[in-house]
Design an enzyme around this catalytic site. Structure first.
Site, short mmCIF file in Angstrom:
data_model
loop_
_atom_site.label_atom_id
_atom_site.label_comp_id
_atom_site.label_asym_id
_atom_site.label_seq_id
_atom_site.Cartn_x
_atom_site.Cartn_y
_atom_site.Cartn_z
N TYR A 95 0.83 -1.21 0.00
CA TYR A 95 0.00 0.00 0.00
C TYR A 95 0.86 1.25 0.00
O TYR A 95 1.69 1.46 0.89
CB TYR A 95 -0.89 -0.03 1.24
CG TYR A 95 -2.13 0.83 1.20
CD1 TYR A 95 -3.20 0.50 0.38
CD2 TYR A 95 -2.25 1.95 2.01
CE1 TYR A 95 -4.36 1.26 0.38
CE2 TYR A 95 -3.40 2.72 2.03
CZ TYR A 95 -4.46 2.38 1.19
OH TYR A 95 -5.60 3.13 1.19
N SER A 190 1.45 -7.71 1.74
CA SER A 190 0.37 -6.87 2.21
C SER A 190 -0.62 -6.62 1.07
O SER A 190 -1.24 -7.56 0.57
CB SER A 190 0.93 -5.58 2.80
OG SER A 190 -0.07 -4.86 3.48
N GLN A 191 -0.79 -5.37 0.61
CA GLN A 191 -1.66 -5.12 -0.52
C GLN A 191 -1.26 -5.99 -1.71
O GLN A 191 -2.11 -6.55 -2.41
CB GLN A 191 -1.61 -3.65 -0.92
CG GLN A 191 -2.41 -3.33 -2.19
CD GLN A 191 -2.24 -1.89 -2.62
OE1 GLN A 191 -3.16 -1.10 -2.48
NE2 GLN A 191 -1.07 -1.53 -3.13
N ASP A 276 0.44 -9.31 13.80
CA ASP A 276 0.21 -8.29 12.78
C ASP A 276 -1.01 -7.45 13.16
O ASP A 276 -2.13 -7.96 13.19
CB ASP A 276 0.01 -8.97 11.43
CG ASP A 276 0.05 -8.02 10.25
OD1 ASP A 276 -0.14 -6.80 10.46
OD2 ASP A 276 0.27 -8.50 9.12
N HIS A 305 3.65 -6.81 11.11
CA HIS A 305 3.37 -6.75 9.68
C HIS A 305 4.63 -6.91 8.82
O HIS A 305 4.52 -7.15 7.63
CB HIS A 305 2.66 -5.43 9.34
CG HIS A 305 2.01 -5.43 8.00
ND1 HIS A 305 1.08 -6.38 7.62
CD2 HIS A 305 2.16 -4.59 6.93
CE1 HIS A 305 0.68 -6.13 6.39
NE2 HIS A 305 1.31 -5.06 5.94
#
Length: 335
Positions: A95, A190-191, A276, A305
């Site tokens: 992100y 992540s994203q 996370d 994370h």
């Protein structure tokens, strides 16, 4: 940091029902079959050589047609001296991240694989220029960020454009003469991991999928229990628009990477971090437990994370090497 979600044992058993919105598969079939907005021919991908000063790689700036024919940018690294089509790792970014400088991120090419990095529209920055704009900004009334952009409808939602861009990237690299179309692995953190999962359910014939601490999974739970962005963007939006909860989560259900993963068939290697606070492990395990293809997971019990970082890269290098060694080479599979 302490545990803020389910234990590892509970996460392994966590398999919530994922609501399938009306016309889900038809929506994606229609989206991916759309032609450019101007009705003209689809532009060909462009791979422009870049002089990075590195002698062991050939690097190219990439421009290809994404959603509605919008130009999507990326970067392709190829190991120098390859004499036959290579397996390729297609990477989607976290992100707010951009593809960076042309000499960066050469791990996969160092391992002997082609490596395509996709810019995420509207996000990130590249010192070389050529960042990907989001030409459809979506409806007004969103909070800062991308997660609620166009959330009033699946047709206008931001990730409809992003997921389509990602599919087009895989299609484009499959046609590159230096790449074996039967050996394509998609990955991201992540994203990027959520986008990779979405692609796994939208593109047949992938060789593998590697989502790390994936975002965009089980939106409702993420919005309810995560105390840090980006899932908090949904909660902030609904704090302002109290009457739009049903509409918002209906839209989001079309883009839940965990639901799209129920359509996947390729082998997958997940990583999930149990502390996370950004992508809570139960949301990631929602995707893992629903994933329809063969799968493995590496759980990092005391990490946030950042996940497994170099430890997970070591796992991935060995996994991809084994995967590509067992996948027949050659272009006949897509004739």
């Amino acid at each position: 940091m302490p545990l803020t979600d389910l234990s590892l044992a509970d996460c392994r058993d966590y398999r919530p029902e994922l609501p399938v919105p009306d016309g889900f598969d038809a929506f994606w079939s229609s989206t991916l079959s759309e032609v450019p907005a101007d009705g003209g021919p689809v532009p060909k991908p462009v791979f422009a050589p870049v002089d990075t000063g590195l002698t062991q790689f050939h690097t190219y700036d990439v421009t290809l047609p994404g959603f509605a024919g919008h130009p999507v940018h990326g970067r392709l690294h190829l190991p120098a001296g390859a004499t036959e089509p290579l397996g390729c790792v297609v990477e989607f970014l976290g992100y707010g991240r951009g593809r960076g400088l042309a000499h960066e991120n050469t791990l996969w090419a160092s391992a002997g694989h082609a490596h395509l990095i996709m810019d995420t529209r509207g996000q990130g920055w590249s010192a070389a220029g050529g960042t990907t704009a989001d030409t459809d900004a979506g409806a007004a009334g969103t909070v800062p960020g991308f997660l609620t952009r166009g959330i009033e409808s699946p047709e206008t939602y931001y990730y409809r454009r992003v997921f389509t861009d990602a599919v087009r990237c895989v299609e484009a690299v499959r046609e590159h003469p230096a790449v074996d179309p039967d050996r394509i692995v998609v990955t991201g953190v992540s994203q990027g991991g959520g986008i990779a999962l979405a692609v796994s359910g939208l593109v047949p014939g992938l060789a593998g999928v590697m989502p790390d601490v994936p975002f965009l999974c089980n939106f409702r739970r993420g919005a309810e229990i995560s105390g840090r962005p980006p899932y908090t963007e949904i909660a902030e939006y609904l704090k302002l628009h109290r009457d739009r909860t049903g509409t918002a989560f209906t839209t989001l259900s079309y883009f839940d990477a965990a639901l799209l993963a129920t359509r996947a068939t390729a082998p997958a290697l997940f990583s999930i971090a149990m502390m996370d606070e950004i992508c809570p492990p139960s949301t990631c395990f929602t995707a893992y437990n629903h994933y329809a293809g063969p799968k493995e997971v590496r759980a990092y019990e005391f990490n946030g994370h950042e996940g497994g970082t170099a430890y997970q890269q070591r796992e991935q290098l060995a996994w991809v090497r084994s995967l590509f060694a067992g996948t027949p080479s050659g272009r006949a599979g897509n004739s």
